[in-house]
Design a protein around this motif. Structure first.
Motif, short mmCIF file in Angstrom:
data_model
loop_
_atom_site.label_atom_id
_atom_site.label_comp_id
_atom_site.label_asym_id
_atom_site.label_seq_id
_atom_site.Cartn_x
_atom_site.Cartn_y
_atom_site.Cartn_z
N ASP A 83 -9.78 10.06 -8.93
CA ASP A 83 -9.86 11.14 -9.92
C ASP A 83 -9.87 12.52 -9.29
O ASP A 83 -9.82 13.53 -10.00
CB ASP A 83 -11.12 10.96 -10.77
N MET A 84 -9.94 12.60 -7.96
CA MET A 84 -9.95 13.91 -7.30
C MET A 84 -8.52 14.43 -7.17
O MET A 84 -7.66 13.76 -6.58
CB MET A 84 -10.60 13.81 -5.92
N PRO A 85 -8.21 15.59 -7.71
CA PRO A 85 -6.81 16.08 -7.69
C PRO A 85 -6.30 16.42 -6.30
O PRO A 85 -5.09 16.47 -6.09
CB PRO A 85 -6.88 17.34 -8.57
N THR A 86 -7.19 16.65 -5.35
CA THR A 86 -6.74 17.04 -4.00
C THR A 86 -6.42 15.82 -3.12
O THR A 86 -5.94 15.99 -2.00
CB THR A 86 -7.81 17.88 -3.30
N ILE A 87 -6.69 14.62 -3.60
CA ILE A 87 -6.49 13.42 -2.79
C ILE A 87 -5.02 12.99 -2.84
O ILE A 87 -4.48 12.76 -3.92
CB ILE A 87 -7.39 12.27 -3.26
N ALA A 88 -4.39 12.91 -1.68
CA ALA A 88 -2.99 12.46 -1.61
C ALA A 88 -2.88 10.99 -1.28
O ALA A 88 -1.89 10.34 -1.63
CB ALA A 88 -2.23 13.27 -0.56
N GLY A 89 -3.88 10.44 -0.62
CA GLY A 89 -3.81 9.03 -0.27
C GLY A 89 -5.14 8.53 0.24
O GLY A 89 -5.95 9.28 0.79
N VAL A 90 -5.37 7.25 0.02
CA VAL A 90 -6.58 6.58 0.49
C VAL A 90 -6.15 5.27 1.15
O VAL A 90 -5.42 4.49 0.54
CB VAL A 90 -7.57 6.29 -0.66
N SER A 91 -6.58 5.06 2.37
CA SER A 91 -6.20 3.82 3.07
C SER A 91 -7.44 3.17 3.66
O SER A 91 -8.33 3.86 4.16
CB SER A 91 -5.17 4.09 4.17
N LEU A 92 -7.46 1.85 3.57
CA LEU A 92 -8.56 1.07 4.14
C LEU A 92 -8.18 0.60 5.53
O LEU A 92 -7.07 0.11 5.74
CB LEU A 92 -8.88 -0.13 3.25
N LYS A 93 -9.12 0.73 6.45
CA LYS A 93 -8.84 0.26 7.80
C LYS A 93 -8.60 -1.25 7.82
O LYS A 93 -7.76 -1.75 8.58
CB LYS A 93 -9.99 0.61 8.74
N ARG A 128 0.79 -1.22 0.00
CA ARG A 128 0.00 0.00 0.00
C ARG A 128 0.83 1.27 0.00
O ARG A 128 0.27 2.37 0.09
CB ARG A 128 -0.94 0.03 1.21
N PHE A 129 2.14 1.17 -0.06
CA PHE A 129 2.96 2.37 -0.14
C PHE A 129 4.22 2.06 -0.93
O PHE A 129 4.90 1.07 -0.67
CB PHE A 129 3.34 2.89 1.25
N GLY A 130 4.52 2.92 -1.91
CA GLY A 130 5.70 2.73 -2.74
C GLY A 130 6.56 3.98 -2.78
O GLY A 130 6.13 5.07 -2.37
N VAL A 131 7.77 3.82 -3.27
CA VAL A 131 8.69 4.94 -3.45
C VAL A 131 9.16 4.93 -4.90
O VAL A 131 9.55 3.88 -5.43
CB VAL A 131 9.90 4.85 -2.50
N ILE A 132 9.11 6.10 -5.52
CA ILE A 132 9.53 6.27 -6.91
C ILE A 132 10.72 7.22 -6.93
O ILE A 132 10.67 8.30 -6.32
CB ILE A 132 8.38 6.85 -7.76
N TRP A 133 11.80 6.81 -7.61
CA TRP A 133 12.93 7.71 -7.82
C TRP A 133 12.94 8.13 -9.29
O TRP A 133 12.84 7.28 -10.19
CB TRP A 133 14.24 7.01 -7.47
N MET A 134 13.07 9.44 -9.51
CA MET A 134 13.11 10.00 -10.87
C MET A 134 14.30 10.94 -10.98
O MET A 134 14.90 11.34 -9.98
CB MET A 134 11.81 10.78 -11.16
N SER A 135 14.59 11.31 -12.20
CA SER A 135 15.64 12.30 -12.40
C SER A 135 15.18 13.64 -11.83
O SER A 135 13.98 13.95 -11.80
CB SER A 135 15.96 12.45 -13.88
N ARG A 136 16.14 14.45 -11.38
CA ARG A 136 15.82 15.73 -10.75
C ARG A 136 15.06 16.64 -11.71
O ARG A 136 14.07 17.28 -11.33
CB ARG A 136 17.12 16.40 -10.30
N SER A 137 15.48 16.69 -12.94
CA SER A 137 14.83 17.59 -13.90
C SER A 137 13.39 17.16 -14.15
O SER A 137 12.49 18.00 -14.23
CB SER A 137 15.61 17.61 -15.22
N ALA A 138 13.14 15.85 -14.27
CA ALA A 138 11.79 15.38 -14.55
C ALA A 138 10.86 15.64 -13.36
O ALA A 138 9.72 16.09 -13.53
CB ALA A 138 11.81 13.89 -14.89
N LEU A 139 11.34 15.37 -12.15
CA LEU A 139 10.48 15.56 -10.99
C LEU A 139 10.28 17.04 -10.70
O LEU A 139 9.19 17.46 -10.27
CB LEU A 139 11.09 14.85 -9.78
N ALA A 140 11.31 17.86 -10.94
CA ALA A 140 11.16 19.31 -10.75
C ALA A 140 10.11 19.86 -11.69
O ALA A 140 9.31 20.74 -11.32
CB ALA A 140 12.50 19.99 -10.96
N ALA A 141 10.07 19.35 -12.90
CA ALA A 141 9.05 19.81 -13.85
C ALA A 141 7.66 19.39 -13.41
O ALA A 141 6.69 20.15 -13.55
CB ALA A 141 9.36 19.25 -15.24
N ALA A 142 7.54 18.19 -12.85
CA ALA A 142 6.23 17.69 -12.42
C ALA A 142 5.68 18.51 -11.26
O ALA A 142 4.46 18.68 -11.15
CB ALA A 142 6.34 16.22 -12.04
#
Length: 773
Positions: A616-626, A177-191
């Motif tokens: 689909d809600m842009p303000t949602i950062a995470g959803v977790s089930l009890k 239920r939780f992952g880590v993504i590593w990207m290049s600095r330029s790509a993530l800075a643009a995002a």
């Protein structure tokens, strides 16, 4: 006496084995952690900030005590997985475009590193990838900063920053239920619109640097740009959990083995004392022939050493085997790239030395009586005990008892000190079993209270930022959502004098029903009084009580410093939360009508549609089930740090059996001639066995309630030892635990009685007829 020697040797082996195993685990975890941190250059200071320009890096590098500096971009993300309606929370982290990171490097386990200029390439956390069957070459979609993006996995990686992997703000690890993504600095800075800027600085310190001064200097530089407070490696979640586990093992390795060795010394004292008393005539004869006290004493001391050294050597082997088995638990629990069980040579020396010392204490106390025996007195039978003062005890019952029962009663009343010693020993075994079984119930209580009483929601939703409470109305309008309660979580440093804690304040609605603050009696604590409610673990950590004033240094927004009275202490067994009324918290922050998440109850039939709508809600950062969190927590307790309780429970049962069995064997050894004599004069095997085992039964029946009381108080100490900042284990009164512990003792007594009865049935009657008595 081989049975007794083996039983005592097993007790010694368990104590030494625990020492070797736990010392080895501490050594393995410490050295592997330190090597991993050093090799991949884990930062010693983390400094999050809202958005700071790259030009500040020069000022940060000039701070006295800073030896290395790295900046990066960090952001939340939601990963879209095929076949999974629920969005998976992730953290995106940048890597430099054309070089290796100066700090917080990654360990590549599969595939290759990100190629320069390829903004769609990512590295994925290995544990997350394995949980979902993802490999290098697979495609992945994720929502970052409100935009959905497609990526290609080129490698799997691990990091010393994520030994314990959990989502920000949560304590329960769940690889799926939780992952880590590593990207290049330029790509993530643009995002994340971070070109020419960073939102986290990493620092390494030189030897002898003033940590507090560096943290203050970093905060001063980053404060104008939204710095949320630099913190040291000690406060980093992953390192904190690992360090706490190592500390727990160190405490257990120092406190548990001495208990077992003390029990072994006590049993050795009883056994050797019985042996000396039964062989007093032989001792006198040897002295009469010219053997010195030292030579005679050395004979018995060798017996003690044979048992002690044999048990210690067996314990060393047991500790090695146990350590190698448990190390696999920690490989799965903590995400080390490698973890080999390393023996601590000192533990072998200490284990064997302490075993010999403990056994020697028990043996030397007995050998004093050997030295005191004069040959002429020793060769005569010991004077009969004086029972004149106990003749009337139980006399009124004699007419109601048969002859074997009267023998049992007379034995108990005429030798109360010896019976009391046996009762105390068995009561200690009962207490140990009670306390460990109570701990099992305490773990179950923690899960039930956390996920069924305090948290009564189905889904927890977190937002990317503190949003308007209008977002709550959007959630309430979703088909299938039956109840929504707003919540706001604010990062803060809580201080009381010199004590401090970096945590989160949770703002709850006045009429909250899904997430609540409860007192020790599970009654709801009102929050509408302008104060703050602390969990009991947090109150103890800060050494603060209701009525005291707490200093709260908010680490987001305007970052005010607040003085808030503590109004109550809440019962919370997961983490160390603090609670405030939502409106009161927002007023203190001067940010009215803001929320950072919500608790939801939903109709399970509409779950898929709700999850897709949340995704689909842009303000949602995470959803977790009890339900997922509960399963993960149960797994954590069964296969992670909590798994050691099963080892301790098994050891408690071994100790209990050893004490009961030795009590039965010692009683038989003391009375073997008397019992054989009863057979000679016509008693049946059953009647003879009743004389001995009836005595054992009475001793055990008296020891059970005594052991239950001792176990009740012992369970508080053991519960405190198992509790950590991640979770607290309560010591509760559970009748089933006491009943099961009693059954363990009774089962040990039945097994011991059966083994002893075999010897009674095989007794050599001729030897009884040859005695001078």
């Amino acid at each position: 006496m081989k049975g007794q020697a083996i039983a005592i040797g097993v007790v010694i082996a368990v104590g030494v084995g625990m020492l070797v195993m736990m010392s080895g685990l501490v050594t393995s975890l410490n050295e592997t952690r330190d090597t991993y941190y050093d090799r991949y250059r884990l930062a010693e200071v983390f400094a999050p900030v809202t958005r700071a320009p790259d030009r500040l890096l020069g000022r940060l590098a000039e701070i006295d005590g800073v030896s290395a500096l790295e900046s990066r971009v960090v952001g939340g993300a939601l990963i879209d997985l095929a076949g999974d309606d629920l969005p998976v929370q992730a953290q995106a982290m940048s890597l430099p475009d054309l070089r290796a990171p100066r700090l917080n490097d990654v360990f590549l386990t599969d595939g290759r590193m990100i190629a320069s200029g390829h903004s769609d390439e990512i590295l994925l956390l290995k544990s997350f990838a394995r949980a979902h069957g993802l490999r290098p070459g697979d495609a992945l979609e994720a929502t970052m900063n409100g935009a959905r993006r497609s990526f290609r996995i080129v490698g799997l990686a691990q990091s010393p920053e994520f030994l314990y992997v959990t989502a920000p703000g949560e304590l329960i690890a769940d690889d799926a239920r939780f992952g880590v993504i590593w990207m290049s600095r330029s790509a993530l800075a643009a995002a994340y619109d971070m070109q020419g800027a960073f939102n986290e600085a990493l620092l390494s310190l030189s030897r002898g640097a003033n940590d507090a001064a560096v943290l203050d200097a970093v905060d001063r530089i980053l404060a104008p740009f939204g710095g949320t407070g630099a913190y040291p490696l000690e406060d980093q979640t992953s390192n904190m959990i690992v360090s706490e586990e190592i500390g727990g093992l160190e405490a257990a390795s120092a406190g548990v083995p001495p208990f077992f060795l003390a029990v072994a010394a006590f049993l050795l004292y009883i056994v050797i004392n019985r042996t000396v008393q039964s062989e007093r005539e032989e001792i006198g004869l040897m002295k009469a022939f010219g053997y010195s006290n030292l030579e005679v004493g050395a004979h018995y001391f060798k017996l003690v050493m044979a048992i002690a050294i044999g048990g210690a050597l067996a314990g060393c082997l047991l500790g090695i085997a146990g350590g190698r088995a448990l190390i696999q638990v920690y490989v799965a629990y903590f995400k080390f790239p490698f973890l080999v069980f390393q023996l601590d040579p000192a533990s072998f020396v200490i284990g064997v030395s302490v075993s010999i010392a403990a056994a020697s204490v028990g043996g030397l106390l007995v050998l004093r009586s050997v030295f005191a025996l004069a040959p002429a007195a020793a060769m005569r039978p010991a004077a009969p005990a004086d029972y004149s003062r106990t003749g009337t005890i139980g006399a009124a019952l004699n007419r109601f008892l048969d002859q074997p029962s009267r023998m049992v009663l007379r034995r108990i009343t005429r030798q109360p000190a010896r019976m009391a010693g046996a009762m105390t020993g068995i009561a200690c075994g009962m207490a140990l079993s009670v306390s460990m079984i109570t701990i099992y119930a305490g773990f179950d209580r923690t899960i039930d209270l956390t996920f069924n009483v305090i948290d009564r929601s189905d889904v927890t939703v977190s937002f990317t930022h503190a949003a308007s409470d209008a977002t709550i109305y959007e959630l309430r309008r979703m088909p299938g959502v039956t109840l929504v309660e707003p919540v706001r979580q604010v990062s803060a440093v809580l201080r009381n004098g010199l004590d401090s804690y970096r945590g989160v304040i949770t703002g709850l609605a006045p009429d909250a029903r899904l997430g609540r603050a409860l007192d020790v009696d599970l009654a709801e604590i009102p929050l509408q009084n302008g104060g703050i409610v602390l969990a009991s673990a947090l109150a103890d950590l800060l050494d603060i009580r209701p009525g005291d004033v707490l200093t709260v240094e908010v680490r987001q927004g305007r970052q005010p410093v607040l003085q808030i009275p503590v109004t109550a202490v809440a019962e919370s067994l997961l983490g160390a939360p603090s609670y405030m009324d939502l409106a009161t918290l927002n007023r203190a922050l001067r940010e009215p009508n803001r929320v950072s998440g919500a608790y939801l109850t939903i109709d399970s039939a509409s779950a898929s549609e709700i999850y897709r709508a949340l995704q689909d809600m842009p303000t949602i950062a995470g959803v977790s089930l009890k339900s997922d969190a509960q399963v993960s927590f149960q797994t954590l307790m069964d296969t992670g740090a909590g798994a050691i309780r099963y080892v301790m429970g098994a050891i408690a049962f071994v100790i209990t059996f050893g004490i009961v069995y030795n009590s039965a064997r010692i009683a038989y050894a003391e009375r073997s001639r008397d019992l054989a004599s009863l057979r000679v004069i016509g008693f049946t095997k059953g009647e003879v066995a009743f004389v001995l085992l009836g005595e054992l039964a009475v001793v055990i029946l008296v020891a059970l309630p005594l052991g239950a009381v001792m176990g009740y108080y012992l369970s508080f100490g053991i519960a405190a030892g198992f509790s950590s900042e991640l979770y607290q284990i309560p010591a509760i009164f559970d009748p089933a635990s006491y009943g099961f512990a009693a059954m363990v003792v009774i089962g040990a007594a039945i097994a011991s009685g059966w083994l002893v009865k075999r010897d009674i049935d095989r007794a050599e009657l001729i030897s009884a007829l040859k005695t001078r008595e």
